[in-house]
Design an enzyme around this catalytic site. Structure first.
Site, PDB file in Angstrom:
ATOM      1  N   LYS A  16       0.824  -1.221   0.000  1.00  0.00           N
ATOM      2  CA  LYS A  16       0.000   0.000   0.000  1.00  0.00           C
ATOM      3  C   LYS A  16       0.858   1.271   0.000  1.00  0.00           C
ATOM      4  CE  LYS A  16      -1.992  -1.058   3.933  1.00  0.00           C
ATOM      5  NZ  LYS A  16      -1.254  -2.283   4.256  1.00  0.00           N
ATOM      6  N   ARG A  92      -9.236   0.726   8.992  1.00  0.00           N
ATOM      7  CA  ARG A  92      -8.772  -0.635   9.248  1.00  0.00           C
ATOM      8  C   ARG A  92      -9.805  -1.443  10.016  1.00  0.00           C
ATOM      9  NH1 ARG A  92      -2.954   0.215   8.918  1.00  0.00           N
ATOM     10  NH2 ARG A  92      -1.730  -1.580   9.508  1.00  0.00           N
ATOM     11  N   ARG A 131      11.582  -5.484   4.974  1.00  0.00           N
ATOM     12  CA  ARG A 131      11.300  -4.061   4.740  1.00  0.00           C
ATOM     13  C   ARG A 131      12.288  -3.161   5.486  1.00  0.00           C
ATOM     14  NH1 ARG A 131       5.277  -1.818   5.414  1.00  0.00           N
ATOM     15  NH2 ARG A 131       5.453  -2.680   7.525  1.00  0.00           N
ATOM     16  N   ARG A 164      11.698  -1.316  11.085  1.00  0.00           N
ATOM     17  CA  ARG A 164      10.692  -1.033  12.118  1.00  0.00           C
ATOM     18  C   ARG A 164      10.677  -2.164  13.132  1.00  0.00           C
ATOM     19  NH1 ARG A 164       5.319   0.299   8.713  1.00  0.00           N
ATOM     20  NH2 ARG A 164       4.461  -0.826  10.494  1.00  0.00           N
ATOM     21  N   ARG A 175       0.331  -9.126  13.808  1.00  0.00           N
ATOM     22  CA  ARG A 175      -0.268  -8.101  12.941  1.00  0.00           C
ATOM     23  C   ARG A 175      -1.108  -8.732  11.841  1.00  0.00           C
ATOM     24  NH1 ARG A 175       4.700  -5.257  11.056  1.00  0.00           N
ATOM     25  NH2 ARG A 175       3.335  -3.929   9.834  1.00  0.00           N
TER      26      ARG A 175
HETATM   27  P1  ADP Z   1       1.640  -1.592   7.690  1.00  0.00           P
HETATM   28  O1  ADP Z   1       2.103  -0.574   6.667  1.00  0.00           O
HETATM   29  O2  ADP Z   1       2.639  -2.655   7.882  1.00  0.00           O
HETATM   30  O3  ADP Z   1       0.272  -2.082   7.392  1.00  0.00           O
HETATM   31  P2  ADP Z   1       1.193   0.653   9.424  1.00  0.00           P
HETATM   32  O4  ADP Z   1       2.401   1.501   9.290  1.00  0.00           O
HETATM   33  O5  ADP Z   1       0.008   1.030   8.597  1.00  0.00           O
HETATM   34  O6  ADP Z   1       1.586  -0.842   9.107  1.00  0.00           O
HETATM   35  O7  ADP Z   1       0.727   0.596  10.936  1.00  0.00           O
HETATM   36  C1  ADP Z   1       1.628   0.398  11.992  1.00  0.00           C
HETATM   37  C2  ADP Z   1       0.846   0.343  13.300  1.00  0.00           C
HETATM   38  O8  ADP Z   1       0.180   1.606  13.527  1.00  0.00           O
HETATM   39  C3  ADP Z   1      -0.275  -0.685  13.345  1.00  0.00           C
HETATM   40  O9  ADP Z   1       0.196  -1.971  13.702  1.00  0.00           O
HETATM   41  C4  ADP Z   1      -1.201  -0.088  14.405  1.00  0.00           C
HETATM   42  O10 ADP Z   1      -0.694  -0.279  15.718  1.00  0.00           O
HETATM   43  C5  ADP Z   1      -1.108   1.388  14.090  1.00  0.00           C
HETATM   44  N1  ADP Z   1      -2.143   1.788  13.106  1.00  0.00           N
HETATM   45  C6  ADP Z   1      -1.922   2.263  11.855  1.00  0.00           C
HETATM   46  N2  ADP Z   1      -3.084   2.528  11.239  1.00  0.00           N
HETATM   47  C7  ADP Z   1      -4.077   2.221  12.117  1.00  0.00           C
HETATM   48  C8  ADP Z   1      -5.498   2.247  12.064  1.00  0.00           C
HETATM   49  N3  ADP Z   1      -6.153   2.679  10.965  1.00  0.00           N
HETATM   50  N4  ADP Z   1      -6.185   1.851  13.155  1.00  0.00           N
HETATM   51  C9  ADP Z   1      -5.552   1.452  14.268  1.00  0.00           C
HETATM   52  N5  ADP Z   1      -4.222   1.361  14.373  1.00  0.00           N
HETATM   53  C10 ADP Z   1      -3.478   1.751  13.321  1.00  0.00           C
HETATM   54  P1  ADP Z   2       2.254  -1.798   3.249  1.00  0.00           P
HETATM   55  O1  ADP Z   2       2.269  -0.293   3.216  1.00  0.00           O
HETATM   56  O2  ADP Z   2       1.025  -2.374   2.604  1.00  0.00           O
HETATM   57  O3  ADP Z   2       2.506  -2.352   4.598  1.00  0.00           O
HETATM   58  P2  ADP Z   2       4.808  -1.579   1.808  1.00  0.00           P
HETATM   59  O4  ADP Z   2       4.504  -0.722   0.631  1.00  0.00           O
HETATM   60  O5  ADP Z   2       5.515  -0.955   2.946  1.00  0.00           O
HETATM   61  O6  ADP Z   2       3.440  -2.310   2.306  1.00  0.00           O
HETATM   62  O7  ADP Z   2       5.610  -2.849   1.270  1.00  0.00           O
HETATM   63  C1  ADP Z   2       6.064  -3.868   2.170  1.00  0.00           C
HETATM   64  C2  ADP Z   2       7.443  -4.345   1.717  1.00  0.00           C
HETATM   65  O8  ADP Z   2       7.336  -5.065   0.484  1.00  0.00           O
HETATM   66  C3  ADP Z   2       8.441  -3.232   1.449  1.00  0.00           C
HETATM   67  O9  ADP Z   2       9.708  -3.683   1.855  1.00  0.00           O
HETATM   68  C4  ADP Z   2       8.383  -3.012  -0.054  1.00  0.00           C
HETATM   69  O10 ADP Z   2       9.631  -2.552  -0.592  1.00  0.00           O
HETATM   70  C5  ADP Z   2       8.068  -4.401  -0.560  1.00  0.00           C
HETATM   71  N1  ADP Z   2       7.164  -4.429  -1.723  1.00  0.00           N
HETATM   72  C6  ADP Z   2       6.134  -3.580  -2.001  1.00  0.00           C
HETATM   73  N2  ADP Z   2       5.497  -3.937  -3.129  1.00  0.00           N
HETATM   74  C7  ADP Z   2       6.142  -5.052  -3.591  1.00  0.00           C
HETATM   75  C8  ADP Z   2       5.960  -5.908  -4.742  1.00  0.00           C
HETATM   76  N3  ADP Z   2       4.972  -5.692  -5.626  1.00  0.00           N
HETATM   77  N4  ADP Z   2       6.801  -6.943  -4.881  1.00  0.00           N
HETATM   78  C9  ADP Z   2       7.788  -7.173  -3.974  1.00  0.00           C
HETATM   79  N5  ADP Z   2       8.010  -6.406  -2.878  1.00  0.00           N
HETATM   80  C10 ADP Z   2       7.199  -5.356  -2.690  1.00  0.00           C
END
Ligand code: ADP
Ligand code: ADP
Ligand code: ZN
Length: 218
Positions: A16, A92, A131, A164, A175
């Protein structure tokens, strides 16, 4: 043009944030990541950051009221007010989705499209554990799938890359569990409203990008 609100839904690691950055550049719409907003508050040790800290460390969701208030505040700022937002990581829960509807409705705005990124659990685990994030500009990398040109250093700004703490294997499992239980119901919620578009998120970054641009008709 009217403000556009595009929501990206998918598991942690689905891609995303990676795609939101591109979409934000292409469309000129601000990228609003609830996770980035929380991490920024945490870094600055604001009351909001301290409130969110424990949940984030465990990989739990921050309570809906706290999260909604933070995002509502971001959406009310001039850039989002004018252009809208690429929402990444919010909503979420169905509760957050209902609150977002109310927030937008009060301003005569609505949701344009919800894009669901489908990725297998095995792939999610590999993506999350590899990541790396830029400490300075939040750009996202992967040790194998999207490495920086220079080891440990951001291509965009030269900042230091870090892992992270919630991307360590112990927290990743929780998660994903939280995602399956609390966020998956959103898929049906938006499908019933005829807002949902799906993209095969398992493909490489470039291919996902063009599929995404197709469904949102950029
Ligand atoms: P990822 O990109 O791996 O999905 P995020 O960076 O979006 O993770 O989120 C990291 C953490 O921040 C989550 O595990 C949660 O604790 C908190 N968080 C982020 N977005 C939300 C949301 N919409 N509602 C509740 N908690 C959130
Ligand atoms: P999210 O925001 O949904 O948690 P991220 O955009 O942070 O996901 O991507 C998670 C990890 O996967 C990052 O290390 C990113 O560089 C990698 N990644 C993202 N898209 C792809 C893809 N299409 N193929 C392989 N790796 C990817
Ligand atoms: Zn950087």
């Amino acid at each position: 043009m009217n403000a556009r609100h595009i929501i990206l839904v998918g598991a942690p690691g689905a891609g995303k944030g990676t795609q939101a950055t591109v979409l934000s550049d292409v469309l000129g719409i601000p990228h609003v990541s609830s996770g980035d907003l929380f991490r920024d508050n945490l870094k600055r040790e604001t009351p909001l950051g301290l409130q969110a800290k424990g949940y984030m460390e465990k990989g739990e969701l921050v309570p809906d009221d706290v999260t909604v208030a933070m995002v509502r505040d971001r959406l009310s700022q001039p850039d989002c007010n004018e252009k809208g937002a690429i929402l990444d990581g919010f909503p979420r829960t169905v509760e957050q989705a209902r609150s977002l509807e109310n927030v937008l409705e009060q301003d005569g705005k609505n949701i344009d499209t919800v894009v669901y990124f489908q990725v297998s659990e095995q792939e999610l685990i590999e993506r999350l554990t590899g990541r790396r994030i830029c400490r300075n500009c939040q750009a996202v990398y992967h040790t194998l799938f999207n490495p920086p040109k220079t080891d440990g250093q951001c291509d965009v700004c030269g900042g230091e890359l870090y892992q992270r703490s919630d991307d360590r294997p112990e927290t990743v499992q929780n998660r994903l569990q939280v995602y399956f239980e609390q966020t998956m119901p959103l898929i049906d919620f938006y499908k019933e409203k005829n807002l949902l578009q799906s993209v095969d998120g398992q493909q490489d970054i470039e291919t996902v990008r063009s599929a995404l641009l197709d469904v949102i008709k950029a």
